[in-house]
Design an enzyme around this catalytic site. Sequence first.
Site, mmCIF file in Angstrom:
data_model
loop_
_atom_site.group_PDB
_atom_site.id
_atom_site.type_symbol
_atom_site.label_atom_id
_atom_site.label_comp_id
_atom_site.label_asym_id
_atom_site.label_seq_id
_atom_site.Cartn_x
_atom_site.Cartn_y
_atom_site.Cartn_z
ATOM 1 N N THR A 126 64.102 -103.530 38.198
ATOM 2 C CA THR A 126 65.252 -102.740 37.347
ATOM 3 C C THR A 126 64.646 -101.890 36.382
ATOM 4 O O THR A 126 63.413 -101.845 35.989
ATOM 5 C CB THR A 126 65.988 -103.921 36.320
ATOM 6 O OG1 THR A 126 66.477 -103.408 35.395
ATOM 7 C CG2 THR A 126 64.974 -104.943 35.864
ATOM 8 N N TYR A 149 64.953 -110.177 29.462
ATOM 9 C CA TYR A 149 65.295 -110.013 30.930
ATOM 10 C C TYR A 149 64.170 -109.067 31.628
ATOM 11 O O TYR A 149 63.489 -109.230 32.537
ATOM 12 C CB TYR A 149 66.783 -109.448 31.052
ATOM 13 C CG TYR A 149 66.844 -108.800 32.387
ATOM 14 C CD1 TYR A 149 67.044 -109.589 33.556
ATOM 15 C CD2 TYR A 149 67.327 -107.413 32.462
ATOM 16 C CE1 TYR A 149 67.210 -108.960 34.767
ATOM 17 C CE2 TYR A 149 67.521 -107.034 33.671
ATOM 18 C CZ TYR A 149 67.564 -107.821 34.811
ATOM 19 O OH TYR A 149 68.029 -107.178 36.151
#
Length: 319
Positions: A126, A149
Amino acid sequence: MKIVVTGAAGFIGSHLCERLLQNPEHTVIGIDSLVNERKIRLRNLIQLLEIDEPRFQFFPVDLLTADLQPLLDGADAVYHLAGVPGVRSSWGSQFRTYVENNILVTQRLLEACKGLKLKRFIYVSTSSVYGEKEGRITEDARTQPLSPYGVSKLAGEHLCRIYWQTEGVPAVILRYFTVYGPRQRPDMAFHKFIHQILKGDPVPVYGDGLQSRDFTYISDCVEATATALRADHIIGETINIGGHERASIQNILKLLEELTGKPVAISTLAPAKGEPRHTWADISKAQALLHYHPAVSLKSGLQREISDLKAFYKKELNS
Ligand SMILES: NC(=O)c1ccc[n+]([C@@H]2O[C@H](COP(=O)([O-])OP(=O)(O)OC[C@H]3O[C@@H](n4cnc5c(N)ncnc54)[C@H](O)[C@@H]3O)[C@@H](O)[C@H]2O)c1
């Protein structure tokens, strides 16, 4: 080619399985634990299960505990998309879930892939690994995640790198930038915005709405991901997958007002922790290595997501 896709019942994983099955030479083994939001995950899988395609097999198992060898037996490639996404819920005691499903699962899968005759192990990462950056971000920018995250996904990237260097697992890392379109997760901004607008409720916006993102339409993202299966000279590489257009949240709300024909009221929330102000992918590496040219405009991509959500929430909206 026998291809294993983890996270097959997810937003992106389900589209990827459908795209891979368009090639009659592919068989796809889909794996997903169907964690949380089971109804949404089963809906993601409907098209795959309904076509009753013998080249698609689905295993509802948890990668943290499942016996992985039989699932990987004879595989030519693995796409690893399973994990727990989302920046905002990664703080506090929830981080354990991120450690288990993003770090431990990745390590377990890589360990099981050692010694297999894989042509590719494609790890989906990501833009959250970058943190706050100015301008277009290239893959060699310093990684400084702002959220737990992002840290968990970056740990997964490092695991891929060391299993490639030490054990020869042919890892490729794709860093996605905010993906949207039909079946987008309900915790993601566009899904929430459209749902609220269709109901006639105010839209929750974190901060001033001037934060911008590089938005990637699902079919563009999946096309790049599918190409990574055969592209040359990509093993050991990290590649940004960004979109056709960037926009601020305010721009998006204007577009949604135009496309839905409904007025948009905003309910302002405090700025979210762990989110960069802007993201902007430099996709020259994806263009060179994957011949990637994202084609879907925000206007047309949003229109398709609106149609999908109108169908999904039909009962609720008509009641
Ligand atoms: N959606 C985006 O904009 C975006 C952006 C960047 C990166 N990513 C990455 O792409 C991947 C897919 O994201 P998504 O938006 O489709 O999310 P998603 O939540 O829809 O899909 C993830 C799937 O993984 C499954 N899963 C989680 N833990 C598992 C486990 N232990 N065993 C088996 N299955 C498990 C879940 O059940 C879920 O169906 C994730 O790795 C995410 O980090 C997504």
